[in-house]
Design a protein around this motif. Structure first.
Motif, PDB file in Angstrom:
ATOM      1  N   THR A  46       0.790   0.902 -12.896  1.00 60.55           N
ATOM      2  CA  THR A  46       0.844   1.000 -11.436  1.00 60.55           C
ATOM      3  C   THR A  46       0.679  -0.366 -10.792  1.00 60.55           C
ATOM      4  O   THR A  46       1.374  -0.704  -9.825  1.00 60.55           O
ATOM      5  N   ALA A  47      -0.230  -1.181 -11.335  1.00 61.40           N
ATOM      6  CA  ALA A  47      -0.454  -2.521 -10.784  1.00 61.40           C
ATOM      7  C   ALA A  47       0.782  -3.404 -10.960  1.00 61.40           C
ATOM      8  O   ALA A  47       1.161  -4.149 -10.050  1.00 61.40           O
ATOM      9  N   VAL A  48       1.396  -3.325 -12.127  1.00 66.68           N
ATOM     10  CA  VAL A  48       2.594  -4.128 -12.365  1.00 66.68           C
ATOM     11  C   VAL A  48       3.724  -3.695 -11.435  1.00 66.68           C
ATOM     12  O   VAL A  48       4.428  -4.528 -10.857  1.00 66.68           O
ATOM     13  N   MET A  49       3.912  -2.384 -11.276  1.00 63.10           N
ATOM     14  CA  MET A  49       4.939  -1.892 -10.365  1.00 63.10           C
ATOM     15  C   MET A  49       4.689  -2.376  -8.947  1.00 63.10           C
ATOM     16  O   MET A  49       5.621  -2.779  -8.230  1.00 63.10           O
ATOM     17  N   ALA A  50       3.440  -2.356  -8.507  1.00 59.74           N
ATOM     18  CA  ALA A  50       3.106  -2.813  -7.154  1.00 59.74           C
ATOM     19  C   ALA A  50       3.410  -4.297  -6.988  1.00 59.74           C
ATOM     20  O   ALA A  50       3.936  -4.735  -5.950  1.00 59.74           O
ATOM     21  N   ALA A  51       3.091  -5.090  -8.023  1.00 62.18           N
ATOM     22  CA  ALA A  51       3.357  -6.530  -7.945  1.00 62.18           C
ATOM     23  C   ALA A  51       4.852  -6.813  -7.872  1.00 62.18           C
ATOM     24  O   ALA A  51       5.303  -7.665  -7.089  1.00 62.18           O
ATOM     25  N   LEU A  52       5.633  -6.112  -8.671  1.00 65.92           N
ATOM     26  CA  LEU A  52       7.081  -6.327  -8.660  1.00 65.92           C
ATOM     27  C   LEU A  52       7.686  -5.886  -7.323  1.00 65.92           C
ATOM     28  O   LEU A  52       8.582  -6.554  -6.784  1.00 65.92           O
ATOM     29  N   GLN A  53       7.211  -4.772  -6.780  1.00 60.64           N
ATOM     30  CA  GLN A  53       7.739  -4.320  -5.500  1.00 60.64           C
ATOM     31  C   GLN A  53       7.346  -5.276  -4.378  1.00 60.64           C
ATOM     32  O   GLN A  53       8.129  -5.514  -3.449  1.00 60.64           O
ATOM     33  N   GLY A  54       6.141  -5.833  -4.444  1.00 58.13           N
ATOM     34  CA  GLY A  54       5.757  -6.834  -3.454  1.00 58.13           C
ATOM     35  C   GLY A  54       6.637  -8.066  -3.523  1.00 58.13           C
ATOM     36  O   GLY A  54       7.045  -8.617  -2.495  1.00 58.13           O
ATOM     37  N   TRP A  55       6.941  -8.506  -4.752  1.00 61.02           N
ATOM     38  CA  TRP A  55       7.851  -9.651  -4.939  1.00 61.02           C
ATOM     39  C   TRP A  55       9.221  -9.346  -4.347  1.00 61.02           C
ATOM     40  O   TRP A  55       9.800 -10.154  -3.636  1.00 61.02           O
ATOM     41  N   ALA A  56       9.722  -8.153  -4.636  1.00 60.99           N
ATOM     42  CA  ALA A  56      11.055  -7.780  -4.165  1.00 60.99           C
ATOM     43  C   ALA A  56      11.089  -7.592  -2.656  1.00 60.99           C
ATOM     44  O   ALA A  56      12.054  -7.980  -1.992  1.00 60.99           O
ATOM     45  N   ALA A  57      10.038  -6.985  -2.092  1.00 64.73           N
ATOM     46  CA  ALA A  57       9.998  -6.780  -0.639  1.00 64.73           C
ATOM     47  C   ALA A  57      10.051  -8.108   0.097  1.00 64.73           C
ATOM     48  O   ALA A  57      10.707  -8.229   1.141  1.00 64.73           O
ATOM     49  N   GLY A  58       9.394  -9.115  -0.452  1.00 65.13           N
ATOM     50  CA  GLY A  58       9.425 -10.433   0.159  1.00 65.13           C
ATOM     51  C   GLY A  58      10.786 -11.093   0.106  1.00 65.13           C
ATOM     52  O   GLY A  58      11.034 -12.076   0.810  1.00 65.13           O
ATOM     53  N   ARG A  59      11.679 -10.554  -0.703  1.00 62.94           N
ATOM     54  CA  ARG A  59      13.041 -11.080  -0.835  1.00 62.94           C
ATOM     55  C   ARG A  59      14.075 -10.141  -0.225  1.00 62.94           C
ATOM     56  O   ARG A  59      15.260 -10.263  -0.477  1.00 62.94           O
ATOM     57  N   GLY A  60      13.578  -9.180   0.576  1.00 60.91           N
ATOM     58  CA  GLY A  60      14.482  -8.315   1.323  1.00 60.91           C
ATOM     59  C   GLY A  60      14.931  -7.059   0.618  1.00 60.91           C
ATOM     60  O   GLY A  60      15.862  -6.397   1.081  1.00 60.91           O
ATOM     61  N   ALA A  61      14.290  -6.688  -0.479  1.00 59.21           N
ATOM     62  CA  ALA A  61      14.702  -5.486  -1.199  1.00 59.21           C
ATOM     63  C   ALA A  61      14.373  -4.234  -0.388  1.00 59.21           C
ATOM     64  O   ALA A  61      13.376  -4.174   0.330  1.00 59.21           O
ATOM     65  N   HIS A  62      15.216  -3.226  -0.532  1.00 59.33           N
ATOM     66  CA  HIS A  62      14.982  -1.962   0.153  1.00 59.33           C
ATOM     67  C   HIS A  62      14.684  -0.818  -0.803  1.00 59.33           C
ATOM     68  O   HIS A  62      14.111   0.196  -0.404  1.00 59.33           O
ATOM     69  N   SER A  63      15.081  -0.937  -2.086  1.00 55.01           N
ATOM     70  CA  SER A  63      14.962   0.180  -3.019  1.00 55.01           C
ATOM     71  C   SER A  63      14.664  -0.329  -4.418  1.00 55.01           C
ATOM     72  O   SER A  63      14.914  -1.500  -4.740  1.00 55.01           O
ATOM     73  N   VAL A  64      14.147   0.565  -5.241  1.00 54.08           N
ATOM     74  CA  VAL A  64      13.833   0.239  -6.627  1.00 54.08           C
ATOM     75  C   VAL A  64      14.384   1.340  -7.510  1.00 54.08           C
ATOM     76  O   VAL A  64      14.379   2.518  -7.145  1.00 54.08           O
ATOM     77  N   TYR A  65      14.894   0.948  -8.670  1.00 56.68           N
ATOM     78  CA  TYR A  65      15.364   1.910  -9.664  1.00 56.68           C
ATOM     79  C   TYR A  65      14.771   1.561 -11.016  1.00 56.68           C
ATOM     80  O   TYR A  65      14.405   0.406 -11.287  1.00 56.68           O
ATOM     81  N   LEU A  66      14.686   2.545 -11.858  1.00 58.45           N
ATOM     82  CA  LEU A  66      14.259   2.350 -13.242  1.00 58.45           C
ATOM     83  C   LEU A  66      14.816   3.484 -14.076  1.00 58.45           C
ATOM     84  O   LEU A  66      15.301   4.488 -13.540  1.00 58.45           O
ATOM     85  N   GLN A  67      14.751   3.308 -15.382  1.00 56.42           N
ATOM     86  CA  GLN A  67      15.241   4.331 -16.299  1.00 56.42           C
ATOM     87  C   GLN A  67      14.102   4.790 -17.198  1.00 56.42           C
ATOM     88  O   GLN A  67      13.262   3.976 -17.613  1.00 56.42           O
ATOM     89  N   VAL A  68      14.074   6.080 -17.493  1.00 54.02           N
ATOM     90  CA  VAL A  68      13.062   6.622 -18.391  1.00 54.02           C
ATOM     91  C   VAL A  68      13.699   7.751 -19.196  1.00 54.02           C
ATOM     92  O   VAL A  68      14.453   8.564 -18.649  1.00 54.02           O
ATOM     93  N   VAL A  69      13.442   7.773 -20.496  1.00 50.51           N
ATOM     94  CA  VAL A  69      14.030   8.826 -21.319  1.00 50.51           C
ATOM     95  C   VAL A  69      13.424  10.172 -20.932  1.00 50.51           C
ATOM     96  O   VAL A  69      12.254  10.266 -20.557  1.00 50.51           O
TER      97      VAL A  69
END
Length: 250
Positions: A199-222
């Motif tokens: 959860t912490a890693v996901m939050a950090a990555l989303q914070g990084w992306a939000a600062g660069r204008g990202a609007h959405s996140v995707y991932l894959q899981v079996v």
């Protein structure tokens, strides 16, 4: 919060994801994307079956097989969503094996979040990160670094809970493509699971992306990874579509 998510269909989101996890060699068969990456990961070593191949489907199956045979790789195809059903039937008729479903999950990118876990972000993976990423439980082959770093605008997250040379507790990779954050390679060391590190890693990555204008996140899981699916559901992810691979027998 990030901007409202731009709706994308299955084929468009798969094209975004393909740019976020680039093969080392790419070709085309009509609208299909042919990818070779030294055998590292199914995504980088399969034909992405989206759009029209420009030839009858049995001929397209044969063309895919030849392309991979020429590169010494086992022929494989990635078949996403319902529009790939006719192609899937053609690969099945040729005797290609089907594997399990992989779910593509999406969510809006959230804003900065307070986390108690220190997450470091770097522009390239160091040896500790590469050791921490266990692909299907195995150590990475040498070609992995080239695949991991082939996309534009990537970032590598790591969590260290003990001084070096102790191994990292968690790692993940994020990549930004057309406002979409793709999260891959999320690995938490077995002895550190269920401590909120993912959860912490996901939050950090989303914070990084939000600062660069990202609007959405995707991932894959079996589909069989019920623990991961439950985690992502709790954090607001929903299923966008599914895909599976077909691989030639023999």
């Amino acid at each position: 919060m990030g901007q409202r998510r731009s709706p994308l269909g299955v084929e468009d989101l798969e094209r975004v994801a393909a740019r976020g996890w680039r093969a080392l060699e790419e070709g085309s068969l009509g609208g299909w994307l042919l990818r070779a990456g030294g055998g590292f990961t199914g995504r980088a070593n399969s034909a992405l079956v989206v759009g029209d191949p420009g030839v009858p489907l049995p001929a397209a199956v044969d063309a895919v097989a030849r392309w991979y045979d020429e590169r010494g790789l086992r022929p494989a195809a990635q078949l996403p969503g319902v529009r790939s059903r006719a192609a899937d039937a053609a690969f099945a008729a040729a005797g290609w094996e089907r594997d399990e479903d992989t779910l593509v999950l999406t969510a809006p990118v959230g804003g900065p979040q307070e986390v108690d876990v220190p997450v470091e972000l770097a522009a390239s993976p160091d040896e500790a990160w590469l050791t921490g990423y266990r692909y299907h439980g195995d150590a990475l082959p040498p070609v992995a670094v080239a695949v991991l770093t082939s996309a534009e605008d990537a970032v590598f997250a790591s969590v260290r809970l003990a001084p070096a040379p102790a191994p990292l507790a968690a790692v993940a990779r994020g990549v930004l493509t057309d406002g979409w954050l793709g999260v891959t390679a999320l690995t938490v060391a077995e002895e550190h699971r269920r401590q909120g590190l993912a959860t912490a890693v996901m939050a950090a990555l989303q914070g990084w992306a939000a600062g660069r204008g990202a609007h959405s996140v995707y991932l894959q899981v079996v589909g069989t990874n019920t623990a991961a699916r439950a985690l992502y559901r709790r954090t607001g992810f929903i299923e966008h579509h599914r895909y599976h691979y077909r691989r030639r027998v023999g």
